[in-house]
Design a protein around this motif. Structure first.
Motif, mmCIF file in Angstrom:
data_model
loop_
_atom_site.group_PDB
_atom_site.id
_atom_site.type_symbol
_atom_site.label_atom_id
_atom_site.label_comp_id
_atom_site.label_asym_id
_atom_site.label_seq_id
_atom_site.Cartn_x
_atom_site.Cartn_y
_atom_site.Cartn_z
ATOM 1 N N SER A 257 -24.553 14.505 -22.781
ATOM 2 C CA SER A 257 -25.778 14.840 -22.943
ATOM 3 C C SER A 257 -26.154 15.980 -22.649
ATOM 4 O O SER A 257 -27.065 16.456 -21.641
ATOM 5 C CB SER A 257 -26.524 13.477 -21.961
ATOM 6 N N LEU A 258 -25.662 17.163 -23.210
ATOM 7 C CA LEU A 258 -25.858 18.355 -23.013
ATOM 8 C C LEU A 258 -25.544 19.190 -24.467
ATOM 9 O O LEU A 258 -25.077 18.532 -25.219
ATOM 10 C CB LEU A 258 -24.864 18.963 -21.971
ATOM 11 N N GLY A 259 -25.695 20.520 -24.311
ATOM 12 C CA GLY A 259 -25.390 21.141 -25.522
ATOM 13 C C GLY A 259 -26.016 22.582 -25.213
ATOM 14 O O GLY A 259 -26.844 23.119 -24.453
ATOM 15 N N GLY A 260 -25.516 23.614 -26.258
ATOM 16 C CA GLY A 260 -25.973 25.046 -26.102
ATOM 17 C C GLY A 260 -25.880 25.589 -27.467
ATOM 18 O O GLY A 260 -25.209 25.037 -28.446
ATOM 19 N N PRO A 261 -26.587 26.673 -27.680
ATOM 20 C CA PRO A 261 -26.650 27.311 -28.982
ATOM 21 C C PRO A 261 -25.472 28.091 -29.532
ATOM 22 O O PRO A 261 -24.791 28.263 -30.636
ATOM 23 C CB PRO A 261 -27.754 28.234 -28.916
ATOM 24 N N TRP A 262 -24.356 28.221 -28.716
ATOM 25 C CA TRP A 262 -23.054 28.961 -28.867
ATOM 26 C C TRP A 262 -21.899 28.449 -28.067
ATOM 27 O O TRP A 262 -22.252 27.961 -26.977
ATOM 28 C CB TRP A 262 -23.416 30.439 -28.531
ATOM 29 N N ALA A 263 -20.890 28.430 -28.829
ATOM 30 C CA ALA A 263 -19.840 27.861 -28.079
ATOM 31 C C ALA A 263 -18.621 28.645 -28.499
ATOM 32 O O ALA A 263 -18.427 28.832 -29.708
ATOM 33 C CB ALA A 263 -19.488 26.333 -28.325
ATOM 34 N N GLY A 264 -17.581 29.173 -27.748
ATOM 35 C CA GLY A 264 -16.645 29.940 -28.131
ATOM 36 C C GLY A 264 -15.569 28.716 -28.716
ATOM 37 O O GLY A 264 -15.533 27.679 -28.707
ATOM 38 N N ARG A 265 -14.542 29.241 -29.240
ATOM 39 C CA ARG A 265 -13.548 28.584 -29.922
ATOM 40 C C ARG A 265 -12.556 28.008 -28.724
ATOM 41 O O ARG A 265 -11.893 26.715 -29.127
ATOM 42 C CB ARG A 265 -12.563 29.660 -30.689
ATOM 43 N N SER A 266 -12.591 28.375 -27.460
ATOM 44 C CA SER A 266 -11.909 27.583 -26.615
ATOM 45 C C SER A 266 -12.376 26.091 -26.495
ATOM 46 O O SER A 266 -11.668 25.097 -26.261
ATOM 47 C CB SER A 266 -11.673 28.061 -25.208
#
Length: 547
Positions: A257-266
């Motif tokens: 129940s979380l999130g963000g606009p950018w995530a790295g490939r890791s």
């Protein structure tokens, strides 16, 4: 300029270095020592005695913490990333960046899942949400309650709320990645106060003992994993570590129940790894966001949007073709934890895709129990997540006038899901598609940015990209600059990072594409589009912009 001021909001906590294999502790030490010797930009940020570690058992990503006394700016961190990518020991690299919850960036909206000021009509009864998805009928028809299923739960941690304080809350198996300690107790600080307990209650609360919250899977076990003080994530290193921890603790599914606009490939590699080991991952689509956020945006993670009573889509739910299904999230009853006040552990209604994914996770637990976890994993292995997603989407409640392009094929239906026969072979396992980029220019660059601009057509985005990055972004060849080395593939990683996390940069692209509206504080950024990005950029990216 807004973007210059925004630079201070980024706190670089580390660098994540992929080496293409899972090294031993001794090898990690040797790798870091060699990189410090060969890459001055890296040595400027990392201490000689740094304690680097793998993100998880068997992972090939190394988390290298930044020395707080050496950390200077986000631009220098990206400069180190570009320099490391040129080294033969490095397969991939990205920064781990924290944005303090009290200084969340001025993006178009916020992902907070706090309480709602308006309770939706029809939500007066505590059980409305479990009834909407036919969970109670599934309990009685199939004699399921989530027994024997274990849920990994990355969030703000647990509280001692009576709705979740149960032997099924496996505190000893959890971990506090935020403070690097064994106890994932929520300290009730930041913007996500009590959020972990709230979402946990929607999954596991036992209504027979405490009839105030109707947990969808009232016999399930839950492993609390504290990853942040906020549900808004820009540094997913804690979440990636939590995924590996959930796998190692034999969890069967993970509810995020979380999130963000950018995530790295890791993070993408962590997702692929644990799914290949038979786990099912579910995540919130996001609140008030113009695009579905990570990790829900990954193809192999179940992305859940929110609706209210009467199957009405929640007005603040993120939407789009990346949504897989919709579940109750508007005015859902959940456990609330107050840091102060006479009533510390009340039960009230709240809204957010956080509760929609928690509801779906509970139904997933019922499905796993019904068919048998061991049997499902033996039958489908790493395809189990794809099989579940396929059946989930095929067994929805179909709603007249429903916008399937925005909210998936329909609303979650537990009874229909459990009634659906298992396939002989099942769907193919899907990958995140987050491999190391082949190049930073051409149409691929535009495609990577398109998800962040639902307002722009591909042609408008191409126009904006050309205005800010030059003709090479459209694939017309590279502009030649005296003594300038060819641009590195990771430059587009940096561009994507700022587009996703800085309002000024995104506004500049919108303006350059013909859709922007000049606002106070963004005037200079939108009138000179390249300057909005240049104000934040590393030296290699700055050279590209100026070329």
């Amino acid at each position: 300029m807004a973007s210059r001021k925004a630079a201070s909001k980024y706190q670089v906590t580390g660098l994540i270095i992929n080496v293409g294999y899972s090294p031993s502790l001794r090898q990690i030490s040797s790798i870091v020592t060699q990189l410090r010797k060969d890459v001055p930009e890296f040595a400027a940020l990392v201490s000689k005695d740094v304690r680097a570690s793998l993100l998880g058992k068997g992972a090939d990503d190394i988390l290298v913490p930044i020395n707080p006394r050496k950390s200077k700016s986000i631009a220098e961190a990206w400069g180190a990333v570009h320099a490391l990518m040129a080294h033969e020991l490095v397969t991939d690299c990205e920064p781990a960046v924290q944005v303090p919850s009290e200084q969340e960036p001025p993006l178009p909206a916020t992902l907070k899942s706090g309480g709602s000021n308006h309770d939706a009509p029809g939500s007066e009864k505590q059980e409305w949400s479990v009834d909407l998805v036919h969970a109670r009928s599934a309990w009685s028809q199939f004699s399921v309650s989530g027994k024997g299923v274990k849920v990994g739960h990355p969030d703000t941690g647990y509280t001692r709320h009576p709705e979740i304080l149960d032997s099924r809350l496996l505190v000893a198996e959890g971990y506090n990645f935020e403070e690097d300690s064994a106890d994932p107790l929520d300290p009730l600080k930041g913007s996500g106060t009590g959020h972990g307990a709230a979402t946990a209650s929607v999954i596991m609360a036992n209504s027979t003992n405490s009839p105030r919250v109707f947990g969808v899977a009232p016999a399930v076990k839950l492993v609390p994993l504290r990853v942040s003080d906020s549900v808004v994530h820009f540094n997913f290193s804690n979440v990636a570590q939590a995924l590996y921890r959930a796998r190692d603790r034999k969890c069967h599914l993970v509810s995020m129940s979380l999130g963000g606009p950018w995530a790295g490939r890791s993070l993408g590699r962590a997702v692929d790894t644990v799914i290949a080991d038979g786990l099912i991952l579910l995540a919130a689509a996001g609140n008030k966001w113009p695009w579905v956020v990570y990790p829900a945006l990954f193809d192999n993670v179940v992305a859940v949007a929110a609706c209210g009573p009467g199957f009405k889509p929640w007005r603040s739910s993120a939407a789009g073709p990346a949504v897989d299904i919709t579940a109750p999230g508007d005015s859902v009853w959940r456990a609330m934890t107050n840091k102060k006040g006479a009533e510390k552990y009340p039960v009230k209604r709240s809204s957010g895709t956080s509760y929609a994914v928690a509801t779906t996770a509970g139904v997933c637990a019922l499905w796993l129990e019904h068919h048998g976890v061991a049997e499902l994993q033996a039958r489908y292995g790493g395809r189990l997540a794809a099989v579940f997603l396929s059946l989930l989407k095929a067994s929805v409640t179909e709603v007249p006038g429903w916008d399937a392009s925005a909210y998936g094929p329909g609303v979650l239906n537990a009874t229909k899901l459990l009634e659906t026969s298992l396939p002989a072979l099942g769907a193919a396992s899907r990958k995140t598609g987050m491999a190391t980029p082949a190049n930073a220019q051409g149409i691929q660059a535009i495609d990577r940015l398109q998800k962040y601009f639902p307002e722009l057509t591909l042609q408008q985005l191409a126009k904006a990209t050309t205005a800010i990055l030059g003709d090479r972004a459209k694939g017309r060849g590279q502009a030649k600059v005296k003594n300038q080395a060819p641009s590195r593939p990771t430059l587009m990683d940096e561009v994507e990072f700022y587009v996703a996390t800085d309002a000024g940069v995104r506004a500049a692209f919108l303006a350059a594409g013909g859709k922007g509206k000049t606002r106070a504080g963004l005037k200079s950024a939108t009138s000179q589009p390249a300057k909005a990005l240049e104000a934040l950029a590393s030296e290699p990216l700055r050279q590209l912009i100026k070329a």
